[in-house]
Motif scaffolding. Structure first.
Motif, short mmCIF file in Angstrom:
data_model
loop_
_atom_site.label_atom_id
_atom_site.label_comp_id
_atom_site.label_asym_id
_atom_site.label_seq_id
_atom_site.Cartn_x
_atom_site.Cartn_y
_atom_site.Cartn_z
N SER A 172 4.66 0.33 -4.45
CA SER A 172 3.60 -0.87 -5.39
C SER A 172 2.82 -1.03 -4.91
O SER A 172 1.87 -1.44 -5.16
CB SER A 172 4.65 -0.93 -6.69
N ALA A 175 -0.26 0.15 -3.65
CA ALA A 175 -1.06 1.14 -4.57
C ALA A 175 -1.57 0.30 -4.85
O ALA A 175 -3.23 0.15 -5.29
CB ALA A 175 0.55 1.59 -4.94
N GLN A 176 -1.19 -1.14 -5.03
CA GLN A 176 -2.51 -2.10 -6.00
C GLN A 176 -3.97 -1.65 -5.29
O GLN A 176 -4.66 -2.56 -5.88
CB GLN A 176 -2.12 -3.50 -6.07
N ASN A 178 -5.00 0.58 -3.65
CA ASN A 178 -5.75 2.08 -3.58
C ASN A 178 -6.99 1.92 -5.15
O ASN A 178 -5.95 2.47 -5.89
CB ASN A 178 -4.62 3.24 -3.60
N ALA A 181 -5.19 5.01 -6.76
CA ALA A 181 -4.14 5.60 -7.02
C ALA A 181 -3.83 5.51 -8.98
O ALA A 181 -3.99 5.00 -9.73
CB ALA A 181 -3.24 3.91 -6.68
N ARG A 184 -1.32 1.50 -10.43
CA ARG A 184 -1.28 -0.28 -9.17
C ARG A 184 -1.01 -0.99 -9.77
O ARG A 184 -1.09 -1.98 -9.11
CB ARG A 184 -2.73 -0.06 -9.54
N GLY A 325 -0.18 4.28 -1.24
CA GLY A 325 0.81 4.27 -2.35
C GLY A 325 1.66 4.80 -2.85
O GLY A 325 3.10 5.07 -3.35
N CYS A 329 3.20 5.93 -5.84
CA CYS A 329 2.89 5.34 -6.98
C CYS A 329 1.03 5.71 -7.33
O CYS A 329 0.31 5.54 -7.60
CB CYS A 329 2.47 4.09 -5.77
N ASN A 330 0.16 6.66 -5.62
CA ASN A 330 -0.37 6.99 -5.70
C ASN A 330 -0.50 8.68 -6.76
O ASN A 330 -1.56 8.35 -7.38
CB ASN A 330 -1.37 6.98 -3.92
#
Lengths: 390, 142
Positions: A172, A175-176, A178, A181, A184, A325, A329-330
């Motif tokens: 995670s 992922a923030q 991307n 994602a 995110r 991510g 996550c992604n």
């Protein structure tokens, strides 16, 4: 005889869509193919090798070669679930090395989130020879088998839910950055532990996302690579292995990575200390933990300790992983994450990952795929890639 | 040996017996857990089929197993799908039979949260259409 240096990844594309209700599965494959070919500086007419798996619609390679108008001297429709696309890079390099093709296109695509056709393998499960002995128990999709493996791992080694949660937290954090994602938001260990139990000991946040989407790779011969303008990535080694129930003596504490990993490291001629970045298949948090052990990044049973304290966070962790991510996550397009594992490893080696998660001077990367079920029968595939001049 | 229970609250999907596993289903219909054994190397085979993955033998004989085993791994399903949704929470487990194989099954007639790896269990035969499937329940006092 090896594939080391026999082929290069010249093009990658991850479909930006995560919900694609207005596209067909074939269209997602073709759009992904177009993206990867453009990235390589090639066109559909250059493709002479085509690789797909059970998510390809209809008659697989025949239907998709027809749709895209490909003229191929080599096709491969290996089916090992989400691990297939990692294996395909090794298969493509082998075919190229033997002179069977020069420009290999690998595609994945599907839409489990908004509906449409599931991967081909899933539709045939009812006719599997084991179905009379596995279809009666209410196994809730993929998570049930992985939960059984996690249960045994916890029993034998004392692995904890907090340790599994560390894996989701690291994903995670990546992922923030991307923009594509699916999830995110950075989450904490406590938030993972507070998420609803799905199939104990796995909670909702131990599970990957369900997304529509696709991806494609273009793998080319050295003489083709030499003519292309972009940054290429060298295929150094690959290994694969199916693992099964061993006549009812299944050992749930390891994956097929115990076999695919050493094959890949041996062919690549590199060691664990050489790996700057790892894409580790993350259908569930337990998948990552067991794979890290099985690939030899830590002792069997010590995966829980290994992943703690930000070990997987990039940059700075001792083994930066899944900087896009990951599946957690992604993106887990069409319930198969193998192709995105290769794509992010290539981004890292090109220096094209998001600046916040780029591993400085990433020279050698590993991508690992896991398909099927950790709880019964599965495919494992390990790929080691290097910078163009490695 | 084992007792026969009525169909519990869990769905009981019908198996579709074939020529390889028919003796297994003939056994469960009588409340007996029949297992195939390789006539060449004596390995007990699971899942039931007429092929020994140990020695590649293709002849099997059937014998009656004890119906006793130990839980090797277990999960409590909280978020179930389709017809299983109202049955949650329920337990899926691998039970290691005394005869060797680890078999997928449900643990029934028990509080799901009390089911533990290592617990001793015994077979229960549950009606599934015209056939019976094998689930397990904790041994008394186990």
């Amino acid at each position: 005889m090896s594939i080391r240096g026999k082929a290069y990844v010249a093009g990658i594309f991850e479909h930006p869509g995560r919900e694609l209700p207005d596209k067909t599965t074939a269209q997602i494959h073709a759009e992904s193919a177009a993206g990867a070919l453009a990235d390589a500086g090639l066109s559909f007419s250059d493709v002479d090798g085509y690789f797909c798996a059970g998510d390809a619609p209809g008659f697989g390679p025949l239907s998709m070669a027809d749709y895209m108008g490909l003229s191929c001297s080599y096709v491969d429709s290996t089916e090992m679930g989400g691990s297939t696309y990692v294996a395909h890079v090794g298969h493509a390099a082998s075919a190229i090395g033997m002179g069977k093709c020069k420009v290999a296109l690998i595609t994945l695509g599907g839409k489990p989130r908004t509906g449409g056709q599931g991967p081909g393998g899933a539709g045939r499960i009812g006719t599997a020879p084991e179905s009379n002995f596995e279809g009666q128990w209410g196994i809730p999709g993929a998570v049930g088998g992985y939960a059984l493996a996690a249960s045994r791992h916890m029993y034998e080694f004392g692995t904890t839910s907090e340790q599994l949660a560390e894996i989701k937290v690291a994903a995670s954090i990546h992922a923030q950055y991307n923009p594509n994602a699916f999830l995110r938001k950075v989450v904490s260990v406590e938030e993972v532990l507070d998420s609803p139990m799905v199939s104990s000991p796995l909670r909702r946040m131990d599970c990957c996302v369900v997304t529509d989407g696709g991806g494609a790779l273009v793998v080319v011969a050295p003489e083709v690579a030499a003519q292309l303008p972009g940054t290429k990535v060298k295929v150094l080694g690959h290994g694969e292995a199916p693992k099964h129930t061993s006549n009812g003596r299944i050992d749930l504490t390891h994956s097929g990575a115990v076999w695919s990993g050493p094959r890949a490291f041996s062919e690549a001629g590199v060691g664990h200390a050489d790996i700057d970045y790892a894409s580790i298949y993350d259908s569930f948090t337990i998948t990552v933990l067991m794979t890290l052990e099985d690939l030899g990044f830590c002792e069997k049973g010590k995966g829980g300790e290994f992943v703690s304290d930000g070990a997987l966070v990039s940059p700075g962790g001792k083994l930066p992983f899944n900087t896009d991510g990951g599946g957690l996550c992604n993106n887990h397009p069409t319930n198969r994450g193998g192709i995105t594992k290769v794509i992010e490893a290539v981004r890292q080696l090109r220096g094209e990952a998001h600046p916040q998660v780029q591993v400085p001077d990433c020279q050698i990367a590993l991508a690992h795929g896991t398909g099927g079920s950790l709880g019964t029968r599965m495919g494992s595939a390990t790929l080691i890639l290097g910078q163009e001049d490695s | 040996m084992s007792t026969t229970a009525e169909t519990g609250p869990l769905p009981a999907p019908e198996p579709d017996p074939n020529t390889e596993d028919a003796p297994f289903w003939a056994g469960t219909a009588e409340g007996r857990l029949m297992l195939p054994r390789c006539t060449r190397c004596a390995t007990v085979i699971w899942y039931p089929r007429q092929f020994c993955s140990e020695c590649s033998g293709q002849d099997v004989e059937w014998f009656e197993a004890s119906g006793r085993g130990t839980i090797y791994a277990r999960t409590v399903v909280h978020r179930a799908q389709g017809p299983w949704r109202p049955a949650a929470p329920y337990v899926i487990a691998y039970v290691e039979l005394e005869e060797g194989p680890r078999v997928l099954t449900n643990i029934i007639e028990v509080d799901p949260d009390t089911v533990q790896v290592g617990q001793e269990v015994r077979a229960v035969f549950v009606a599934a259409g015209p056939h019976k499937i094998v689930r397990f329940t904790p041994e008394a006092g186990a």
